[in-house]
Every structure is written in C-alpha cells, then in structure tokens.
Write a protein that holds these residues in place. Structure first.
Motif, PDB file in Angstrom:
ATOM      1  N   ALA A  70       0.831  -1.218   0.000  1.00 58.03           N
ATOM      2  CA  ALA A  70       0.000   0.000   0.000  1.00 58.03           C
ATOM      3  C   ALA A  70       0.860   1.261   0.000  1.00 58.03           C
ATOM      4  CB  ALA A  70      -0.920  -0.020   1.216  1.00 58.03           C
ATOM      5  N   GLU A  71       2.126   1.132   0.402  1.00 52.70           N
ATOM      6  CA  GLU A  71       3.040   2.284   0.408  1.00 52.70           C
ATOM      7  C   GLU A  71       3.678   2.517  -0.957  1.00 52.70           C
ATOM      8  OE1 GLU A  71       3.357  -0.270   2.627  1.00 52.70           O
ATOM      9  OE2 GLU A  71       2.251   0.734   4.243  1.00 52.70           O
ATOM     10  N   GLY A  72       3.351   1.682  -1.930  1.00 54.81           N
ATOM     11  CA  GLY A  72       3.929   1.836  -3.259  1.00 54.81           C
ATOM     12  C   GLY A  72       5.301   1.212  -3.398  1.00 54.81           C
ATOM     13  N   HIS A  73       5.616   0.226  -2.572  1.00 51.46           N
ATOM     14  CA  HIS A  73       6.887  -0.484  -2.673  1.00 51.46           C
ATOM     15  C   HIS A  73       6.652  -1.810  -3.394  1.00 51.46           C
ATOM     16  CE1 HIS A  73       8.225   1.734   1.239  1.00 51.46           C
ATOM     17  NE2 HIS A  73       8.252   2.515   0.170  1.00 51.46           N
ATOM     18  N   LEU A  74       7.547  -2.123  -4.299  1.00 53.54           N
ATOM     19  CA  LEU A  74       7.450  -3.371  -5.049  1.00 53.54           C
ATOM     20  C   LEU A  74       8.249  -4.458  -4.330  1.00 53.54           C
ATOM     21  CD1 LEU A  74       6.433  -4.734  -7.697  1.00 53.54           C
ATOM     22  CD2 LEU A  74       8.661  -4.151  -8.695  1.00 53.54           C
ATOM     23  N   ASP A  75       7.567  -5.517  -3.925  1.00 54.78           N
ATOM     24  CA  ASP A  75       8.219  -6.677  -3.316  1.00 54.78           C
ATOM     25  C   ASP A  75       8.429  -7.734  -4.394  1.00 54.78           C
ATOM     26  OD1 ASP A  75       8.260  -5.588  -0.766  1.00 54.78           O
ATOM     27  OD2 ASP A  75       6.335  -6.459  -0.205  1.00 54.78           O
ATOM     28  N   MET A  76       9.618  -8.299  -4.429  1.00 55.59           N
ATOM     29  CA  MET A  76       9.937  -9.266  -5.479  1.00 55.59           C
ATOM     30  C   MET A  76      10.731 -10.433  -4.905  1.00 55.59           C
ATOM     31  SD  MET A  76      12.079  -8.607  -9.044  1.00 55.59           S
ATOM     32  CE  MET A  76      10.938  -7.350  -9.633  1.00 55.59           C
ATOM     33  N   ASN A  77      10.351 -11.645  -5.303  1.00 59.52           N
ATOM     34  CA  ASN A  77      11.175 -12.831  -5.088  1.00 59.52           C
ATOM     35  C   ASN A  77      11.893 -13.117  -6.404  1.00 59.52           C
ATOM     36  OD1 ASN A  77       9.702 -12.834  -2.720  1.00 59.52           O
ATOM     37  ND2 ASN A  77       9.349 -15.026  -2.720  1.00 59.52           N
ATOM     38  N   LEU A  78      13.191 -13.333  -6.347  1.00 56.88           N
ATOM     39  CA  LEU A  78      13.957 -13.456  -7.590  1.00 56.88           C
ATOM     40  C   LEU A  78      15.170 -14.358  -7.423  1.00 56.88           C
ATOM     41  CD1 LEU A  78      16.565 -11.511  -6.918  1.00 56.88           C
ATOM     42  CD2 LEU A  78      15.008  -9.694  -7.547  1.00 56.88           C
ATOM     43  N   TRP A  79      15.783 -14.643  -8.581  1.00 53.76           N
ATOM     44  CA  TRP A  79      17.095 -15.284  -8.620  1.00 53.76           C
ATOM     45  C   TRP A  79      18.071 -14.274  -9.210  1.00 53.76           C
ATOM     46  CZ3 TRP A  79      15.053 -19.852 -12.021  1.00 53.76           C
ATOM     47  CH2 TRP A  79      14.127 -20.606 -11.285  1.00 53.76           C
ATOM     48  N   LEU A  80      19.221 -14.146  -8.573  1.00 51.16           N
ATOM     49  CA  LEU A  80      20.304 -13.357  -9.142  1.00 51.16           C
ATOM     50  C   LEU A  80      21.197 -14.304  -9.926  1.00 51.16           C
ATOM     51  CD1 LEU A  80      21.968 -10.704  -9.341  1.00 51.16           C
ATOM     52  CD2 LEU A  80      23.212 -11.504  -7.310  1.00 51.16           C
ATOM     53  N   ILE A 111      33.817 -13.833  -4.643  1.00 53.81           N
ATOM     54  CA  ILE A 111      32.500 -13.499  -5.186  1.00 53.81           C
ATOM     55  C   ILE A 111      32.451 -11.988  -5.421  1.00 53.81           C
ATOM     56  CG2 ILE A 111      30.009 -13.423  -4.678  1.00 53.81           C
ATOM     57  CD1 ILE A 111      30.875 -16.216  -5.121  1.00 53.81           C
ATOM     58  N   PRO A 112      31.919 -11.506  -6.531  1.00 51.16           N
ATOM     59  CA  PRO A 112      31.826 -10.057  -6.737  1.00 51.16           C
ATOM     60  C   PRO A 112      30.924  -9.414  -5.688  1.00 51.16           C
ATOM     61  CG  PRO A 112      30.573 -11.247  -8.421  1.00 51.16           C
ATOM     62  CD  PRO A 112      31.372 -12.271  -7.678  1.00 51.16           C
ATOM     63  N   ASP A 113      31.305  -8.245  -5.219  1.00 54.30           N
ATOM     64  CA  ASP A 113      30.563  -7.566  -4.147  1.00 54.30           C
ATOM     65  C   ASP A 113      29.379  -6.778  -4.716  1.00 54.30           C
ATOM     66  OD1 ASP A 113      32.145  -5.689  -5.421  1.00 54.30           O
ATOM     67  OD2 ASP A 113      32.574  -4.555  -3.585  1.00 54.30           O
ATOM     68  N   LEU A 114      28.421  -7.491  -5.287  1.00 54.87           N
ATOM     69  CA  LEU A 114      27.255  -6.845  -5.896  1.00 54.87           C
ATOM     70  C   LEU A 114      26.282  -6.352  -4.832  1.00 54.87           C
ATOM     71  CD1 LEU A 114      26.597  -9.432  -8.752  1.00 54.87           C
ATOM     72  CD2 LEU A 114      27.733  -7.216  -8.957  1.00 54.87           C
ATOM     73  N   GLU A 115      25.648  -5.231  -5.123  1.00 56.98           N
ATOM     74  CA  GLU A 115      24.620  -4.663  -4.256  1.00 56.98           C
ATOM     75  C   GLU A 115      23.507  -4.100  -5.127  1.00 56.98           C
ATOM     76  OE1 GLU A 115      24.485  -4.013  -0.825  1.00 56.98           O
ATOM     77  OE2 GLU A 115      26.486  -4.650  -0.164  1.00 56.98           O
ATOM     78  N   VAL A 116      22.265  -4.154  -4.616  1.00 53.35           N
ATOM     79  CA  VAL A 116      21.163  -3.434  -5.236  1.00 53.35           C
ATOM     80  C   VAL A 116      21.109  -2.076  -4.551  1.00 53.35           C
ATOM     81  CG1 VAL A 116      18.681  -3.350  -5.641  1.00 53.35           C
ATOM     82  CG2 VAL A 116      19.905  -5.520  -5.832  1.00 53.35           C
ATOM     83  N   TYR A 117      21.419  -1.013  -5.291  1.00 48.74           N
ATOM     84  CA  TYR A 117      21.605   0.307  -4.687  1.00 48.74           C
ATOM     85  C   TYR A 117      20.321   0.875  -4.090  1.00 48.74           C
ATOM     86  CZ  TYR A 117      25.917   0.098  -7.478  1.00 48.74           C
ATOM     87  OH  TYR A 117      27.109  -0.282  -8.051  1.00 48.74           O
ATOM     88  N   ASN A 118      19.182   0.577  -4.694  1.00 46.18           N
ATOM     89  CA  ASN A 118      17.927   1.165  -4.219  1.00 46.18           C
ATOM     90  C   ASN A 118      17.060   0.159  -3.465  1.00 46.18           C
ATOM     91  OD1 ASN A 118      17.468  -0.209  -6.663  1.00 46.18           O
ATOM     92  ND2 ASN A 118      15.686   1.054  -7.164  1.00 46.18           N
ATOM     93  N   ASN A 119      17.678  -0.883  -2.928  1.00 45.35           N
ATOM     94  CA  ASN A 119      16.929  -1.873  -2.152  1.00 45.35           C
ATOM     95  C   ASN A 119      16.482  -1.277  -0.815  1.00 45.35           C
ATOM     96  OD1 ASN A 119      15.985  -4.457  -1.186  1.00 45.35           O
ATOM     97  ND2 ASN A 119      17.879  -4.598  -0.005  1.00 45.35           N
ATOM     98  N   LEU A 120      15.214  -1.491  -0.450  1.00 47.23           N
ATOM     99  CA  LEU A 120      14.675  -1.004   0.819  1.00 47.23           C
ATOM    100  C   LEU A 120      14.561  -2.103   1.875  1.00 47.23           C
ATOM    101  CD1 LEU A 120      11.742   1.247  -0.484  1.00 47.23           C
ATOM    102  CD2 LEU A 120      14.059   1.971   0.144  1.00 47.23           C
ATOM    103  N   GLY A 121      14.672  -3.351   1.448  1.00 50.12           N
ATOM    104  CA  GLY A 121      14.464  -4.469   2.363  1.00 50.12           C
ATOM    105  C   GLY A 121      15.764  -4.970   2.965  1.00 50.12           C
ATOM    106  N   TYR A 122      15.745  -5.224   4.272  1.00 50.69           N
ATOM    107  CA  TYR A 122      16.934  -5.731   4.949  1.00 50.69           C
ATOM    108  C   TYR A 122      16.552  -6.894   5.848  1.00 50.69           C
ATOM    109  CZ  TYR A 122      19.341  -1.711   3.095  1.00 50.69           C
ATOM    110  OH  TYR A 122      19.876  -0.792   2.227  1.00 50.69           O
ATOM    111  N   GLY A 123      17.412  -7.883   5.911  1.00 50.31           N
ATOM    112  CA  GLY A 123      17.163  -9.100   6.662  1.00 50.31           C
ATOM    113  C   GLY A 123      17.818 -10.253   5.950  1.00 50.31           C
TER     114      GLY A 123
END
Length: 269
Positions: A70-80, A111-123
């Motif tokens: 409802a806050e306009g955040h997109l939740d996604m389950n994915l494979w990198l 392993i390459p130190d990849l990050e999603v820069y605009n990720n809001l989820g932590y855990g």
C-alpha cells in the motif's frame, strides 16, 4: 624362475584387488588441489596490457513473484544470475576421473561484491544480506567458470505520481545493481545472455499478482557512472520498467484488474 613367477602372480593379484579411488576420494583430492593456495579475497583478474580491462562478470535477474504494498513499494522474489571465470579453479577432468563440475559454498571462493543500490528491504532473506552471507552453493566447471545463482527477496520504491489510480494503475519502478567497490577497470559488468530485461523463466502466467507491462525495459540497462573523486567508470545495471496489478485477493475473493495493460513480451531474436 619359480620365485620370479610367484612374485609376478602376487603383483598381478594385488593390482586386481587394489582398491579403486571412490568419488568421495577423487572429489576431495580435486578440492584440496584447487584450494591449497587459494585466496578468496583476491579478484581472479589476470594482468592486462592497458590496466583497464576488467574481469567479465555476467549478471541478470529472474523474477519469480511480485506484489506491491500500500506504500507503493514493489516486493519481489527473484534469482540473481551471475557467472565469471576464475582460472585458479580450472582443472583437467582426465586427472580426476572425468569429473567436469563441483559444488562449492560461495564463502569459500571470491565473489563479486554486488549490491542493489535502491533496495529497501533488509534481513537474512533480502538480496544484499544474502550476497554478504554467501551461503548459497556455486557450481564450478572444469574450465574455471563459476555459476552463482542465489535466491533472494527485494523491495524497491516505485513512482507515486499515478497512485491516484491505486490499486489498478500502472506504476514506474526501477532496480539498479552493480559492484559496491570495484570499478570498471576491475569488473567488466555484462548483461546475462545479453538480455536487457528481467526474465520470468519457470513462472506460470497468473501466479504473480503484479506483472511487467508492455511499456517496460525500453532503455539500455547497462550504463556506467562517473564520480568527482575518480576517473574510472563504475558500471551498473539499471532496469527501468512499469508494473501493474493483475488481481488482488480481498474479503470478496479474487478481483481482476478491470483495465489491464498488455504484459511485457521480449522481442524474439
């Protein structure tokens, strides 16, 4: 002469009954040989003549499930989906009973130190933390190819300009990922299978409440950023796309979108 014959027969019988090397033994021997002097902190980059040719690292995302809060955040389950060549991990299969691949925990190798820069989820289940924990197995091929495909969750913000149409509107979202510290001179980021979009392989149509619309992935996803501090480029994958809710489950059961936009279909080669 008789003694010589007995010695030969003894040697022949010994060879017949000699214990064959089991798979556990030769895989263990292979791993000991590979990791005897291996340093997982060092990027597997050979010297280049110009100092500007980085290690080719292929990166892509595969969507499994999407929903929007409802806050306009997109939740996604994915494979990198990632892969690269680590020449230190190559071997000759003939020396190890023709074994051509092994499974190794990611925390044992570079392993390459990849990050999603605009990720809001932590855990522990979210992508940046999954990549830091390196708990997923990698598949290593005999030519040194490393294949690393961790599953994770991701949450990113979406544009709220059109949220007056909630919950059935079409919303602008994006995902930006790249190396946190390596420049393009060290990591040459590449699109997995040269795909400019997020795939949804192995996902049945209608399972995910939210889908990519036909107006998605119109821009080139692989770009480089430059910063005032440094002259080297920092490549990143920046997927820009639109999503829409196909259905929602409420007190009255399943409600379908009354005005759905056609789903995104990648162009066929």
């Amino acid at each position: 002469m008789r003694g010589l014959i007995l010695v030969c027969l003894s040697a022949l019988l010994a060879s017949c009954y000699a214990k064959k090397e089991s798979r556990i033994e030769y895989v263990g021997r292979l791993q000991r040989d590979l990791f005897q002097d291996y340093d997982s902190e060092i990027i597997p980059l050979a010297d280049s003549l110009d100092g500007e040719t980085g290690l080719n690292v292929s990166v892509g995302l595969n969507m499994v499930y999407m929903d929007m809060t409802a806050e306009g955040h997109l939740d996604m389950n994915l494979w990198l989906k990632t892969s690269w060549i680590d020449e230190r991990l190559a071997w000759d299969p003939k020396e190890y009973h023709d074994i051509d691949s092994i499974r190794v925990p990611a925390h044992n190798i570079w392993i390459p130190d990849l990050e999603v820069y605009n990720n809001l989820g932590y855990g522990s289940e979210y992508i940046n933390d999954v990549l830091k924990s390196r708990s997923t197995n990698t598949v290593i091929m005999s030519n040194g190819l490393v294949i690393y495909v961790p599953a994770a969750k991701l949450t990113v913000p979406c544009n709220d300009k059109e949220f007056a149409d909630w919950p059935w509107g079409e919303y602008d979202c994006s995902i930006k990922l790249g190396s946190w510290t390596y420049s393009g001179y060290l990591i040459n980021l590449q699109k997995c299978e040269d795909k400019n979009y997020i795939t949804n392989e192995s996902v049945e149509e209608g399972i995910s409440p939210v889908f990519f619309t036909e107006n998605s992935f119109q821009e080139e996803s692989l770009n480089s950023d430059f910063y005032p501090c440094c002259q080297e480029p920092y490549p990143a994958l920046h997927y820009k796309f639109k999503v829409q809710r196909g259905f929602q489950i409420g007190a009255d059961g399943k409600q379908e979108n009354p005005s759905p936009v056609p789903a995104y279909k990648p162009a066929k080669n």
